[in-house]
Design an enzyme around this catalytic site. Structure first.
Site, PDB file in Angstrom:
ATOM      1  N   GLN A 134       0.827  -1.203   0.000  1.00  0.00           N
ATOM      2  CA  GLN A 134       0.000   0.000   0.000  1.00  0.00           C
ATOM      3  C   GLN A 134       0.867   1.261   0.000  1.00  0.00           C
ATOM      4  OE1 GLN A 134      -1.845   0.971   3.755  1.00  0.00           O
ATOM      5  NE2 GLN A 134      -3.770   1.465   2.756  1.00  0.00           N
ATOM      6  N   GLY A 135       0.707   2.099  -0.997  1.00  0.00           N
ATOM      7  CA  GLY A 135       1.480   3.345  -1.081  1.00  0.00           C
ATOM      8  C   GLY A 135       0.641   4.545  -0.686  1.00  0.00           C
ATOM      9  N   TYR A 136       0.441   4.740   0.595  1.00  0.00           N
ATOM     10  CA  TYR A 136      -0.353   5.867   1.082  1.00  0.00           C
ATOM     11  C   TYR A 136       0.532   6.911   1.799  1.00  0.00           C
ATOM     12  CZ  TYR A 136      -5.155   4.189   0.208  1.00  0.00           C
ATOM     13  OH  TYR A 136      -6.346   3.814  -0.369  1.00  0.00           O
ATOM     14  N   SER A 137       1.160   6.515   2.900  1.00  0.00           N
ATOM     15  CA  SER A 137       1.872   7.468   3.759  1.00  0.00           C
ATOM     16  C   SER A 137       3.058   8.111   3.056  1.00  0.00           C
ATOM     17  CB  SER A 137       2.356   6.765   5.030  1.00  0.00           C
ATOM     18  OG  SER A 137       1.273   6.262   5.770  1.00  0.00           O
ATOM     19  N   SER A 169       4.368  -1.209   4.143  1.00  0.00           N
ATOM     20  CA  SER A 169       4.529  -2.567   4.688  1.00  0.00           C
ATOM     21  C   SER A 169       4.947  -3.552   3.602  1.00  0.00           C
ATOM     22  CB  SER A 169       3.214  -3.035   5.322  1.00  0.00           C
ATOM     23  OG  SER A 169       2.813  -2.162   6.340  1.00  0.00           O
ATOM     24  N   GLU A 252      -9.073  -1.638   5.412  1.00  0.00           N
ATOM     25  CA  GLU A 252      -7.814  -1.807   6.140  1.00  0.00           C
ATOM     26  C   GLU A 252      -8.041  -1.805   7.647  1.00  0.00           C
ATOM     27  OE1 GLU A 252      -5.070   1.432   6.008  1.00  0.00           O
ATOM     28  OE2 GLU A 252      -3.342   0.165   6.449  1.00  0.00           O
ATOM     29  N   SER A 383      -3.739   7.264  12.738  1.00  0.00           N
ATOM     30  CA  SER A 383      -3.489   7.381  14.179  1.00  0.00           C
ATOM     31  C   SER A 383      -4.799   7.362  14.974  1.00  0.00           C
ATOM     32  CB  SER A 383      -2.733   8.682  14.468  1.00  0.00           C
ATOM     33  OG  SER A 383      -3.560   9.789  14.200  1.00  0.00           O
ATOM     34  N   GLU A 385      -5.804   9.562  16.975  1.00  0.00           N
ATOM     35  CA  GLU A 385      -6.428  10.893  16.915  1.00  0.00           C
ATOM     36  C   GLU A 385      -7.298  11.026  15.655  1.00  0.00           C
ATOM     37  OE1 GLU A 385      -3.295  10.280  17.592  1.00  0.00           O
ATOM     38  OE2 GLU A 385      -3.107  10.975  19.659  1.00  0.00           O
TER      39      GLU A 385
END
Length: 400
Positions: A134-137, A169, A252, A383, A385
Site C-alpha cells: 500500500q502506497g499511502y503514507s 509494509s 484496512e 493514528s 487521533e
C-alpha cells in the site's frame, strides 16, 4: 441459497471437502509467523503442505469465497461464506493465504475498477500469485494523508511518477503497489488525488527497509524517480481517487482489528501466562489484587471486542459494510493490544527487560520486542487521533 436444507447440504459438502483436502499439518494455529503464506512472484512456503493447501483453496475460489466466479472467486452467498468460515474454524484450519490484495485492493477493484482491471488483477490475487503493498503514507503528509505530494503527470499513454512513500509494509517483498498520487496540484487537496496501480519492478522504483524499535524491518521507504505507469492502471476517475482511498481504508481498519484478533503469538492465554509466570505454575487467583483486577479487565475487554468484531464480520459477509464504524474497531483494538502486550511484559518481571544476551530465552526476547512493536499500533493505519475525529464526525454526527 436461502433454503435451510440447501444450506445444510452445502455444510455437509464443505465439511467432506475439507476433510479430504485440508492437510493435517494445516489444522493447527500458526505459532511461527514465518509459516504464514503471503504469496507473490517469490513466494516462500516454509511448510510444503502450505503450498498444497493454497493451491487447493485457490482452485475452489475459497481464498476469496464471495468474489464472483468469473474472476476465480468462490461465488458463494453471504450465508454460504459464513458456513465455510465456521467449518474452517471447526477444524482449526490455517489461513491458506494472507494478502493485502484479498483484504483491501480486491474489494476496491470490484467496486471502483473497470472490467479490464478486474479480469487482469483479481485472478492473480485469488491464486496468491501477486503480492501487493500500500502506497499511502508520505514523509511530509503524516496523518493528513490528503497532503501527499507524490506527483503523477499524464504524458501521452502513461503517467510519469516522482516522489516518495514511507511506512510501506513489505514493499521489499511486494510485486505491485496500490498507490495514491497527486494528479492536480492546483485544486483543493482532496480533489487532485488519483488511485493508481504500480508494478514494483518498473524502472525508477527503489525500496529501502526501515529498522524498527523491535529490531524487525517490515516497513520500507519507497522512492519513485521518473517511473512510467500506463494510463490503464488508473482506478476510478482521474483526480477523484480520494473516494477510492477512503473506501480502502475502511477495509484496512477492519483488517487490522481482525489480524490482531488472530495474532499468531496467542499460543497461551493471559490467565495461563499469569499462572505460569506470577503464580509459579500453581493454579488459582493471583495474590496481587491490583494485578488480578487489571488482568480481569483486559480479559473482559478482549472478549467484548472479539464478539463485536465477529458480529461486524458477519454483517460484512451479509453485504452490510464495512462502514465508518471500522474506525472504532481500529481505535479500540489497537489500544487493547497495547494493554495486553504491556501486561505480558509485566508478568515477565526482569525477564521482560531483555534485548539480547544469554540471560533471556528466545521467547522472552520476542515478547519484549512484540511489546515495543505494539507502540506503533496507534499510529499505523491512521493514528488514534484521526480515528477519534472520524468517529466524532461520521459515526456520532458531531459538528466540526
Amino acid at each position: 441459497m436461502s433454503d435451510a436444507s440447501e444450506l445444510e447440504q452445502f455444510r455437509e459438502e464443505t465439511r467432506a471437502w475439507l476433510q479430504e483436502n485440508c492437510p493435517k499439518s494445516m489444522r493447527s494455529k500458526i505459532l511461527d509467523p514465518t509459516e504464514e503464506v503471503w504469496g507473490g512472484r517469490n513466494a516462500k512456503f516454509k511448510l510444503p503442505d502450505s503450498k498444497l493447501w493454497l493451491e487447493r483453496m485457490a482452485a475452489k475460489g475459497w481464498t476469496a469465497p464471495t468474489w464472483p466466479k468469473q474472476y476465480g472467486g468462490g461465488g458463494l452467498s453471504a450465508a454460504e461464506a459464513r458456513v465455510l468460515e465456521e467449518e474452517l474454524k471447526r477444524i482449526e484450519a490455517r489461513s491458506a493465504l494472507k494478502s493485502f490484495g484479498l483484504w483491501m485492493l480486491g474489494p476496491v477493484l470490484l467496486e471502483y475498477g473497470n472490467e479490464e482491471q478486474r479480469q487482469r488483477f483479481l485472478p492473480g490475487i485469488i491464486r496468491g500469485e501477486t503480492r501487493w503493498c500500500q502506497g499511502y503514507s508520505e514523509p511530509g503528509a503524516g496523518s493528513d494523508l490528503a497532503s501527499l505530494a507524490t506527483r503523477a503527470e499524464l504524458q501521452g499513454d502513461h503517467y510519469l511518477i516522482n516522489g516518495q512513500k514511507i511506512w510501506t509494509s513489505h514493499a521489499d517483498k511486494a510485486d505491485w503497489m496500490f498507490c495514491l498520487v497527486r494528479t492536480n496540484p492546483d485544486g483543493k487537496k482532496h480533489d487532485g488525488i488519483s488511485f493508481i496501480l504500480i508494478d514494483m519492478q518498473s524502472p525508477g522504483v527503489s525500496v529501502r527497509p526501515i529498522q524498527l524499535i523491535s529490531g524487525a524491518s517490515p516497513f520500507c521507504e519507497t522512492f519513485f524517480e521518473d517511473v512510467r505507469v500506463p494510463k490503464a492502471n488508473l482506478v476510478g476517475e482521474l483526480n477523484h481517487g480520494w473516494s477510492v482511498a477512503k473506501r480502502l481504508l475502511q477495509h484496512e481498519r477492519a483488517l487490522i482489528s481482525k489480524l490482531r484478533d488472530d495474532a499468531p503469538e496467542e499460543d497461551e492465554t493471559l490467565p495461563e501466562m499469569a499462572i505460569r509466570l506470577v503464580n509459579g505454575g500453581e493454579p488459582g487467583p493471583l495474590q496481587d489484587h491490583a494485578l488480578r483486577e487489571r488482568l480481569a479487565q483486559v480479559e473482559m475487554d478482549f472478549l467484548c471486542n472479539k464478539l463485536t468484531l465477529r458480529r461486524s464480520s458477519e454483517s460484512i459477509a451479509a453485504g452490510i459494510g464495512p462502514g465508518p464504524e471500522t474506525s472504532m474497531f481500529k481505535l479500540y483494538g489497537t489500544e487493547l493490544n497495547k494493554r495486553r502486550k504491556e501486561l505480558k511484559v509485566l508478568f515477565m518481571g526482569y525477564q521482560g527487560l531483555g534485548w539480547e544476551g544469554a540471560g533471556y530465552t528466545a521467547r522472552e526476547l520476542q515478547m519484549t520486542r512484540d511489546w515495543l512493536r505494539s507502540r506503533a499500533n496507534s499510529i499505523e493505519g491512521g493514528s488514534s487521533e484521526i480515528q477519534l475525529n472520524i468517529i466524532a464526525k461520521r459515526v456520532l454526527g458531531l459538528p466540526s
